[in-house]
Every structure is written in structure tokens, then in C-alpha cells.
Design a protein around this motif. Structure first.
Motif, PDB file in Angstrom:
ATOM      1  N   GLU A  95       0.834  -1.197   0.000  1.00 39.98           N
ATOM      2  CA  GLU A  95       0.000   0.000   0.000  1.00 39.98           C
ATOM      3  C   GLU A  95       0.871   1.250   0.000  1.00 39.98           C
ATOM      4  O   GLU A  95       1.992   1.234   0.512  1.00 39.98           O
ATOM      5  CB  GLU A  95      -0.903   0.033   1.249  1.00 39.98           C
ATOM      6  CG  GLU A  95      -1.847  -1.155   1.382  1.00 39.98           C
ATOM      7  CD  GLU A  95      -2.620  -1.107   2.691  1.00 39.98           C
ATOM      8  OE1 GLU A  95      -2.242  -0.312   3.579  1.00 39.98           O
ATOM      9  OE2 GLU A  95      -3.601  -1.867   2.827  1.00 39.98           O
ATOM     10  N   ILE A  96       0.356   2.334  -0.573  1.00 36.99           N
ATOM     11  CA  ILE A  96       1.008   3.635  -0.476  1.00 36.99           C
ATOM     12  C   ILE A  96      -0.069   4.703  -0.289  1.00 36.99           C
ATOM     13  O   ILE A  96      -1.237   4.486  -0.632  1.00 36.99           O
ATOM     14  CB  ILE A  96       1.880   3.972  -1.705  1.00 36.99           C
ATOM     15  CG1 ILE A  96       1.016   4.133  -2.970  1.00 36.99           C
ATOM     16  CG2 ILE A  96       2.947   2.919  -1.932  1.00 36.99           C
ATOM     17  CD1 ILE A  96       1.822   4.604  -4.174  1.00 36.99           C
ATOM     18  N   ASP A  97       0.318   5.830   0.268  1.00 34.84           N
ATOM     19  CA  ASP A  97      -0.591   6.956   0.459  1.00 34.84           C
ATOM     20  C   ASP A  97      -0.201   8.072  -0.507  1.00 34.84           C
ATOM     21  O   ASP A  97       0.935   8.568  -0.470  1.00 34.84           O
ATOM     22  CB  ASP A  97      -0.532   7.475   1.896  1.00 34.84           C
ATOM     23  CG  ASP A  97      -1.169   6.506   2.874  1.00 34.84           C
ATOM     24  OD1 ASP A  97      -2.313   6.099   2.619  1.00 34.84           O
ATOM     25  OD2 ASP A  97      -0.522   6.155   3.879  1.00 34.84           O
ATOM     26  N   PHE A  98      -1.147   8.450  -1.344  1.00 34.86           N
ATOM     27  CA  PHE A  98      -0.922   9.477  -2.345  1.00 34.86           C
ATOM     28  C   PHE A  98      -1.694  10.732  -1.947  1.00 34.86           C
ATOM     29  O   PHE A  98      -2.803  10.649  -1.397  1.00 34.86           O
ATOM     30  CB  PHE A  98      -1.430   8.982  -3.708  1.00 34.86           C
ATOM     31  CG  PHE A  98      -0.517   9.295  -4.845  1.00 34.86           C
ATOM     32  CD1 PHE A  98       0.455   8.402  -5.245  1.00 34.86           C
ATOM     33  CD2 PHE A  98      -0.618  10.507  -5.521  1.00 34.86           C
ATOM     34  CE1 PHE A  98       1.303   8.687  -6.298  1.00 34.86           C
ATOM     35  CE2 PHE A  98       0.212  10.811  -6.569  1.00 34.86           C
ATOM     36  CZ  PHE A  98       1.177   9.892  -6.966  1.00 34.86           C
ATOM     37  N   TYR A  99      -1.140  11.901  -2.244  1.00 38.23           N
ATOM     38  CA  TYR A  99      -1.805  13.169  -1.960  1.00 38.23           C
ATOM     39  C   TYR A  99      -1.742  14.036  -3.212  1.00 38.23           C
ATOM     40  O   TYR A  99      -0.659  14.373  -3.692  1.00 38.23           O
ATOM     41  CB  TYR A  99      -1.142  13.879  -0.785  1.00 38.23           C
ATOM     42  CG  TYR A  99      -1.204  13.087   0.503  1.00 38.23           C
ATOM     43  CD1 TYR A  99      -2.243  13.272   1.412  1.00 38.23           C
ATOM     44  CD2 TYR A  99      -0.229  12.135   0.807  1.00 38.23           C
ATOM     45  CE1 TYR A  99      -2.317  12.536   2.589  1.00 38.23           C
ATOM     46  CE2 TYR A  99      -0.291  11.390   1.984  1.00 38.23           C
ATOM     47  CZ  TYR A  99      -1.330  11.596   2.865  1.00 38.23           C
ATOM     48  OH  TYR A  99      -1.395  10.858   4.022  1.00 38.23           O
ATOM     49  N   ILE A 100      -2.917  14.387  -3.755  1.00 35.22           N
ATOM     50  CA  ILE A 100      -2.997  15.236  -4.942  1.00 35.22           C
ATOM     51  C   ILE A 100      -3.772  16.498  -4.577  1.00 35.22           C
ATOM     52  O   ILE A 100      -4.936  16.423  -4.168  1.00 35.22           O
ATOM     53  CB  ILE A 100      -3.691  14.522  -6.109  1.00 35.22           C
ATOM     54  CG1 ILE A 100      -2.966  13.222  -6.452  1.00 35.22           C
ATOM     55  CG2 ILE A 100      -3.752  15.431  -7.332  1.00 35.22           C
ATOM     56  CD1 ILE A 100      -3.602  12.463  -7.604  1.00 35.22           C
ATOM     57  N   ASN A 101      -3.100  17.647  -4.696  1.00 41.57           N
ATOM     58  CA  ASN A 101      -3.712  18.924  -4.319  1.00 41.57           C
ATOM     59  C   ASN A 101      -4.330  18.834  -2.915  1.00 41.57           C
ATOM     60  O   ASN A 101      -5.453  19.292  -2.665  1.00 41.57           O
ATOM     61  CB  ASN A 101      -4.779  19.338  -5.334  1.00 41.57           C
ATOM     62  CG  ASN A 101      -4.195  19.562  -6.713  1.00 41.57           C
ATOM     63  OD1 ASN A 101      -3.067  20.044  -6.850  1.00 41.57           O
ATOM     64  ND2 ASN A 101      -4.937  19.210  -7.750  1.00 41.57           N
TER      65      ASN A 101
ATOM     66  N   VAL B 118      -0.014  19.278  -8.276  1.00 42.61           N
ATOM     67  CA  VAL B 118       0.911  19.159  -7.154  1.00 42.61           C
ATOM     68  C   VAL B 118       0.572  17.895  -6.369  1.00 42.61           C
ATOM     69  O   VAL B 118      -0.577  17.698  -5.969  1.00 42.61           O
ATOM     70  CB  VAL B 118       0.829  20.395  -6.241  1.00 42.61           C
ATOM     71  CG1 VAL B 118       1.736  20.210  -5.028  1.00 42.61           C
ATOM     72  CG2 VAL B 118       1.218  21.650  -7.014  1.00 42.61           C
ATOM     73  N   HIS B 119       1.567  17.040  -6.138  1.00 46.64           N
ATOM     74  CA  HIS B 119       1.297  15.789  -5.426  1.00 46.64           C
ATOM     75  C   HIS B 119       2.492  15.379  -4.575  1.00 46.64           C
ATOM     76  O   HIS B 119       3.617  15.827  -4.779  1.00 46.64           O
ATOM     77  CB  HIS B 119       0.943  14.672  -6.404  1.00 46.64           C
ATOM     78  CG  HIS B 119       1.952  14.447  -7.495  1.00 46.64           C
ATOM     79  ND1 HIS B 119       2.125  15.314  -8.547  1.00 46.64           N
ATOM     80  CD2 HIS B 119       2.846  13.443  -7.700  1.00 46.64           C
ATOM     81  CE1 HIS B 119       3.069  14.871  -9.359  1.00 46.64           C
ATOM     82  NE2 HIS B 119       3.533  13.735  -8.857  1.00 46.64           N
ATOM     83  N   SER B 120       2.237  14.509  -3.616  1.00 45.71           N
ATOM     84  CA  SER B 120       3.272  13.967  -2.742  1.00 45.71           C
ATOM     85  C   SER B 120       2.905  12.526  -2.409  1.00 45.71           C
ATOM     86  O   SER B 120       1.769  12.083  -2.635  1.00 45.71           O
ATOM     87  CB  SER B 120       3.406  14.796  -1.455  1.00 45.71           C
ATOM     88  OG  SER B 120       2.186  14.807  -0.730  1.00 45.71           O
ATOM     89  N   ILE B 121       3.873  11.783  -1.870  1.00 40.69           N
ATOM     90  CA  ILE B 121       3.678  10.342  -1.634  1.00 40.69           C
ATOM     91  C   ILE B 121       4.281   9.957  -0.291  1.00 40.69           C
ATOM     92  O   ILE B 121       5.356  10.430   0.075  1.00 40.69           O
ATOM     93  CB  ILE B 121       4.353   9.507  -2.750  1.00 40.69           C
ATOM     94  CG1 ILE B 121       3.955  10.037  -4.125  1.00 40.69           C
ATOM     95  CG2 ILE B 121       3.975   8.038  -2.620  1.00 40.69           C
ATOM     96  CD1 ILE B 121       4.825   9.518  -5.245  1.00 40.69           C
TER      97      ILE B 121
ATOM     98  N   ASN C  92      -5.529  16.329  -1.384  1.00 42.54           N
ATOM     99  CA  ASN C  92      -6.525  15.273  -1.210  1.00 42.54           C
ATOM    100  C   ASN C  92      -5.831  13.926  -1.036  1.00 42.54           C
ATOM    101  O   ASN C  92      -4.955  13.563  -1.817  1.00 42.54           O
ATOM    102  CB  ASN C  92      -7.455  15.222  -2.431  1.00 42.54           C
ATOM    103  CG  ASN C  92      -8.300  16.473  -2.570  1.00 42.54           C
ATOM    104  OD1 ASN C  92      -8.812  16.995  -1.585  1.00 42.54           O
ATOM    105  ND2 ASN C  92      -8.435  16.964  -3.796  1.00 42.54           N
ATOM    106  N   HIS C  93      -6.230  13.186   0.004  1.00 36.34           N
ATOM    107  CA  HIS C  93      -5.614  11.898   0.304  1.00 36.34           C
ATOM    108  C   HIS C  93      -6.205  10.813  -0.587  1.00 36.34           C
ATOM    109  O   HIS C  93      -7.427  10.628  -0.648  1.00 36.34           O
ATOM    110  CB  HIS C  93      -5.842  11.551   1.777  1.00 36.34           C
ATOM    111  CG  HIS C  93      -5.232  10.248   2.182  1.00 36.34           C
ATOM    112  ND1 HIS C  93      -5.752   9.454   3.189  1.00 36.34           N
ATOM    113  CD2 HIS C  93      -4.146   9.576   1.711  1.00 36.34           C
ATOM    114  CE1 HIS C  93      -5.023   8.371   3.326  1.00 36.34           C
ATOM    115  NE2 HIS C  93      -4.037   8.412   2.436  1.00 36.34           N
TER     116      HIS C  93
END
Length: 276
Positions: free
Chosen positions: A47-53, A72-75, A55-56
């Protein structure tokens, strides 16, 4: 907005970049960033957690996320995982842009999503084995994937906030695309700024704000990234590689390379050969 610009270079002889996500061992984070390419993250295991603008978007096995150009995103990867990443240059879809000049994709029904998962998985399997003629085979699936995205995953309109952010980041995307196309030339900040109708001060400021580095550092990073491909893929002399990628001489190249990779180009080449 504290984000950085990510430079994406396609795989050799392929119109996209395909690889296993580097956070496979867990305890790994990717800070907020953006790029001009469209991106697919497909989790095969874990599993991974993604964040876009902000939003989880949690991803589990056989789940994926579509990251659109200039989002804009982060992981966050606290645990081990196996994730396939496919990055598609933004220019790939230029013939299909909407009236506002942008194109977005989003997940659809289970049937459509399964089609996408199967295509990306098949592409990666072919690319990983690299059997005779694999480039032709993987490209055929790639263009099938593009058709699927355009016909079944495209969204019709963007909200005002998303459109405003994309326009802001597009200013820098146009400049960085020009730099990618001409990185081996003498690209002075002042000349590039005039070319795009900016003042040198403004261009320098948006580089620092959105790329999180100054103009000169970004240009040298670009040259080193392209030089690495020639370094590990050929037996060319270090001095020749330096000249091919915009460095004044091998000394300037070695200095820039060591700052970024922690060793000299010759050592890096030797280590890569031994690992292969």
C-alpha cells in the motif's frame, strides 16, 4: 506554495518513462512536487498513500492513481510495496487539448479501470524481460493505452482553481521544455527570459518559487541528468560526454557530477558496470 519541479526524462528509445517506484522498501516519502508529464502509479503489492492537491488517495494492491500534468502531489510509503510508475510527456496529448488548452484524466468504472491496469502491467512485463523486439511490442501497448485514456478516461472541464494553478505552472513548464530541448547550448538567464517575455528577475523568482532551485542550478542538473545516460550507455570518453552536454570541459562536468552523485563520473560508470 513550497513545491518543487520534477524533471522527467523518458527511457532510452521510448516515448515515455516506465520504472519501479523507488520507495519499494518502505519508510519513504516524496515531498510536494509537480511536472509537465501525466503519470500513472499502479500498486502491485502493498500500500502507499498518495496526496494530490492536498486530497488523500490511499492505494492498495491493483489500485492506481492518475496524476495530471501540473498537479501538485506527494507520496508517503511507510511500508514495503511494489509500484509501477508510468510517466507520459505532456506533449503526447497536444492534439487532444480542450478549449482551455488543458487535458485531465480521472478513474472511471471497474471495467475501464481493469483495462488500464492490464495494459500497464503488460507493458511493464514486456519492458522488464527485454526480449528481442520488445520496444515494438511495448510501444504497441503504449499507444493502445493512450487511446484508452483519450476515449474513456478524459474529463470534460476543469474547475477555476485547478485551471488557475495549471496556468501558473505552465509559465515555468514552457521555459523548462525549451531548456530541455536546448540544454547543451549556452542558455543565459537574460536571453531565455526575453524569449518568453519575462524580465530576468521574474524568471529567476518563479524558478526559485516553483522549482525550488535557481535557474543556473536547474540548467546544470539538466545537463548532468542527460550526460548520465551517455555515461552508462556508451564507452565515450568523459571529456567527449562533457562537451556533448553543454559543459566547458571534463573538469566542469566532473565537479557538477560529484556534487550531485557523490563520486566522479568514471567511478559511477565503473560501479554501474559492476552492478550490471
Amino acid at each position: 506554495m513550497e513545491v518543487r519541479y520534477e524533471l522527467i526524462i523518458p527511457n532510452d528509445d521510448l516515448p515515455f518513462r516506465l520504472f519501479v517506484f523507488e520507495g519499494r522498501d518502505g519508510k519513504y516519502k516524496v515531498t510536494k512536487h509537480w511536472h509537465h508529464s501525466m503519470e500513472i502509479f499502479l500498486v502491485q503489492e502493498g500500500e502507499i498513500d498518495f496526496y494530490i492537491n492536498n486530497n488523500h488517495v490511499p492505494l492498495a494492491r491493483q489500485d492506481f492513481v492518475l496524476v495530471n500534468s501540473n498537479e501538485v502531489h506527494s507520496i508517503d510509503c511507510p511500508n514495503p510495496n511494489l509500484t509501477i510508475v508510468l510517466q507520459i510527456p505532456g506533449g503526447t496529448f497536444k492534439e487532444y487539448l480542450g478549449e482551455d488548452g488543458y487535458l485531465n484524466f480521472e478513474k472511471k468504472s471497474d471495467i475501464q479501470n481493469i483495462k488500464l491496469v492490464n495494459l500497464v502491467t503488460t507493458m511493464f512485463s514486456i519492458y522488464e524481460k527485454q526480449e528481442y523486439g520488445y520496444r515494438l511490442k511495448v510501444k504497441s501497448h503504449f499507444y493502445e493505452l493512450l487511446y484508452l485514456l483519450i476515449t474513456e478516461f478524459k474529463t470534460e472541464a476543469l474547475d477555476k482553481d485547478t485551471l488557475r494553478q495549471k496556468k501558473q505552472l505552465d509559465k515555468l513548464s514552457d521555459v523548462t521544455q525549451y531548456m530541455r530541448d536546448n540544454y547543451d547550448q549556452d542558455l543565459k538567464l537574460e536571453e531565455v527570459a526575453v524569449r518568453f517575455g519575462f524580465s530576468p528577475t521574474y524568471l529567476s523568482r518563479i524558478f526559485q518559487k516553483y522549482a525550488q532551485v535557481n535557474y543556473r542550478t536547474f540548467l546544470i542538473d539538466l545537463r548532468v541528468k542527460y550526460a548520465v545516460r551517455e555515461l552508462v550507455g556508451t564507452e565515450h570518453e568523459i571529456g567527449e560526454i562533457a562537451m556533448n552536454h553543454g559543459f566547458a570541459d571534463s573538469r566542469a562536468f566532473s565537479k557538477a557530477f560529484k556534487k550531485r552523485y557523490g563520486c566522479l563520473p568514471s567511478t559511477y560508470r565503473k560501479n554501474m558496470a559492476e552492478n550490471r
